[in-house]
Every structure is written in C-alpha cells, then in structure tokens.
Write a protein that holds these residues in place. Structure first.
Motif, mmCIF file in Angstrom:
data_model
loop_
_atom_site.group_PDB
_atom_site.id
_atom_site.type_symbol
_atom_site.label_atom_id
_atom_site.label_comp_id
_atom_site.label_asym_id
_atom_site.label_seq_id
_atom_site.Cartn_x
_atom_site.Cartn_y
_atom_site.Cartn_z
ATOM 1 N N TYR A 249 0.827 -1.209 0.000
ATOM 2 C CA TYR A 249 0.000 0.000 0.000
ATOM 3 C C TYR A 249 0.861 1.258 0.000
ATOM 4 O O TYR A 249 0.415 2.324 0.414
ATOM 5 C CB TYR A 249 -0.962 -0.011 1.189
ATOM 6 N N THR A 250 2.071 1.149 -0.484
ATOM 7 C CA THR A 250 2.961 2.303 -0.596
ATOM 8 C C THR A 250 3.277 2.637 -2.054
ATOM 9 O O THR A 250 3.969 3.614 -2.328
ATOM 10 C CB THR A 250 4.290 2.035 0.138
ATOM 11 N N GLY A 251 2.792 1.831 -2.997
ATOM 12 C CA GLY A 251 3.130 1.983 -4.398
ATOM 13 C C GLY A 251 4.299 1.128 -4.815
ATOM 14 O O GLY A 251 4.635 1.071 -5.998
ATOM 15 N N ALA A 252 4.927 0.444 -3.852
ATOM 16 C CA ALA A 252 6.129 -0.323 -4.157
ATOM 17 C C ALA A 252 5.833 -1.689 -4.750
ATOM 18 O O ALA A 252 6.662 -2.231 -5.484
ATOM 19 C CB ALA A 252 6.973 -0.495 -2.891
ATOM 20 N N ARG A 253 4.664 -2.263 -4.421
ATOM 21 C CA ARG A 253 4.370 -3.634 -4.844
ATOM 22 C C ARG A 253 2.917 -3.765 -5.296
ATOM 23 O O ARG A 253 2.065 -2.956 -4.946
ATOM 24 C CB ARG A 253 4.642 -4.608 -3.687
ATOM 25 N N LEU A 254 2.681 -4.832 -6.050
ATOM 26 C CA LEU A 254 1.356 -5.099 -6.587
ATOM 27 C C LEU A 254 0.452 -5.685 -5.512
ATOM 28 O O LEU A 254 0.836 -6.599 -4.784
ATOM 29 C CB LEU A 254 1.473 -6.070 -7.760
#
Length: 355
Positions: A249-254
């Motif tokens: 939920y940080t944009g780092a992972r799907l």
C-alpha cells in the motif's frame, strides 16, 4: 464519493469546455507524429493524442523518471506494521504471469508527478495497455485547464523500485471525447467514460511491451458485471488503518482484491450510470486504472479484463449505498466502468491498430 485517482483524495471538478484533440484516422491504423486538433460535435468519439513520438522525446521521458522521482511517488513503509491480508486487499504473491502483465503507469499531471496502474492486453500492435481515463487526461484540481498527461512511462511487473521487464514510454493516449468534457457535477454522464488506452513505444532493445513480457491479458466487452472478479493495482494508501504503511500500500508492490462484485447504484446527490462494478477493496490512490479481471485463473495468472478501477463506493452486501460506518455491513468497494462495445471497443480498436 471519493475517487481513487492518481493523487490521493483527489476529486475532479468541472473542466473548461472547448475544442478537444481528435484523430479519427488512428482508428484505421494511420500513424501520427503530432496531436491532431479539431472541434468535435457533442456526440461521442475517439480522441487520440501524441505523447512522445520522436527518439529525442522518448529519451527525455526516460531521463525524466530518475530513481529519485520514482521514489518520491512511493510512500514510506511502516516498519512496525504487522502483515494483514484478506480478500479485500493483499499483496500479490501468485503467478508471475499476472505480475508481468500489470504494471505501474507513471506520468505528470499539470506539473505534478503521479502514478496509476495499467495492464497489457492482447492487441494487433503488441503495444497497448488499458487504464483509467483520468490517468491519461484530466482537468486541474480547480476543475479547469483540461490537459493530457505528459512524461508517460509504463513499467510492467514493477516492484520495489525495479522494472524487471523494461520501461516503455507512452506514444499515444486514447480516450473518449465525452471524457474530455468531464464534469464532476454530472457523474451519471461521465463516470462510465473513465477509461483509456495508451499505445507504447518499443523499449531500448526494440521490443514491444507484449513481446518483452511474453504474455497479455484478454479483453472483452459487454460481459455481465455480477460475477466474481479480481482487481489489481499499485495503491499508495489503504482505507484500512491496519494496512496503511504495508509495502503493498505504498506503491512499491502489486496488491489485489478478489470476491463477488457489486454495482454502485449511486444516490440522488451522486447519481451513477449503470455498469459501475467492483469488489470489496481497501486499495487507495494509485490503484486507479488497474484491471478488473473475470474468469481469472490464479495459477495460470490469466483471465479477461472486463473493466478498470476508478473510484470507491461504500455498499452493503445487498448492493445499497451506505455511509462509511466501519461495520461489516458497510464495505468500501473499488468500482469502475464495465467495458462495453459502445464506449470501450472504439477506443481499443483505435489503440491496437495504431502504429
């Protein structure tokens, strides 16, 4: 109702009305090197906009997206946050096939860097991804100065700052002319048009995106909305405080959500058009444009994209609009338009046949 847009908590307001950019010739597969301008009638149509066409333009986009710029679009992870997963939101740890077809779409919107989610779909040019309309064209935060996104770059399989399958610069944006007249005061007219395609340039090795990842998701129109579905995205926030700050939920992972879908019926104050479907889901801003996939096989990682995520709605199990009460009977759903032959197919045909 809050939009899960490219910027957290972003709400659209009425854009300035006026001429829109169109290129009907693209529907026939004619390449363009610059935007074509024309005034269109009030009827629906296909708008095509050149993003980065020349080699110099493409290099400028790649140079723009430095590691620092990309990192600035990734929220800090909470080191002391214990893992929490559920059907309404979890990290995708399944088939790599799925992860190759879904990626992060980076762009600049009115001078502000932003990101959405996009998906590689089968196409004649092997270069087409589908996303949300507001990830390609939108007004500013005052609802004025309608502009196309710039610095468009897609990274399939993106994770933790890495682009394992390459970086692909946007060549053309394809949206519905009705969407270009978006007016947040008339969601019943416009929300069904919040869908778009991007035609990508080959990567630095000359590969199309579909050839680079080796696979694509099917796309279909006019499918029933009331089916179990999977939704995927690169959210930079979570509506559930217990999951805020987790890596997915940080944009780092799907991340993904899965379950039965509900149709948003709207309310007298916020009417919605028919065909706005989605699952219970906590994914926030950044998940916009992510696919809603029907008939999904988790082991094979393949299914059929039948819609995209565009905004959130709180619904009961019976499909009635409810307040954000925090009770099990009132769940946040991530919803968006179901693809149709009337709206989606002309956009798709213009995109997949563009050079």
């Amino acid at each position: 109702m809050p939009k899960t847009s490219s910027r957290q908590n972003r709400m659209f307001r009425p854009p300035r009305r006026g001429p829109v950019l169109v290129a009907a010739a693209l529907a026939a597969g004619i390449a363009v090197s610059a935007p074509a301008s024309a005034t269109t009638p009030d009827g629906d149509g296909v708008a095509v906009h050149a993003q980065a066409v020349t080699t110099a333009q493409q290099r400028a986009v790649l140079d723009y997206w430095t590691p620092d710029r990309i990192a600035a679009l990734t929220e800090p992870a909470a080191a002391d946050q214990p893992p929490k997963s559920g059907p309404d939101g979890a990290p995708w740890t399944g088939s790599d096939t799925l992860a190759r077809t879904v990626g992060r779409l980076f762009f600049t919107d009115h001078g502000e860097d932003a990101s959405c989610t996009a998906t590689v779909v089968t196409s004649a040019n092997h270069s087409t991804v589908v996303t949300g309309g507001h990830c390609v064209n939108s007004p500013d935060l005052l609802g004025e100065d309608n502009q196309w996104a710039t610095n468009v770059m897609f990274a399939p399989g993106y994770h933790d700052g890495r682009a394992p399958y390459g970086k692909f610069v946007g060549r053309l944006g394809v949206a519905d002319t009705t969407w270009l007249r978006y007016d947040a005061l008339d969601s019943a007219r416009y929300d069904g048009h919040d869908q778009a395609f991007v035609v990508l340039n080959p990567d630095s090795r000359g590969r199309t995106v579909q050839d680079a990842v080796g696979v694509a998701q099917r796309i279909a129109f006019d499918r029933p909305g009331d089916r179990t579905a999977y939704e995927f995205g690169y959210p930079r926030s979570a509506s559930d405080p217990a999951r805020q700050g987790l890596p997915e939920y940080t944009g780092a992972r799907l991340a993904y959500c899965a379950g039965p879908t509900r149709e948003d019926p709207g309310t007298p104050d916020f009417p919605e058009p028919a065909g706005q479907w989605g699952t219970a889901c906590v994914m926030g801003g950044g998940a916009s444009g992510g696919p809603r996939i029907a008939g999904f096989d988790p082991e094979r990682g393949l299914g059929t994209v039948v819609g995209v995520n565009t905004y959130s709605a709180y619904l009961t199990p019976a499909g009635e609009v409810c307040a954000d009460s925090g009770t099990p009977d009132c769940e946040r759903h991530l919803v968006g338009p179901q693809f149709t032959s009337a709206i989606t197919r002309p956009l798709y045909e213009a995109a997949q046949r563009a050079n």
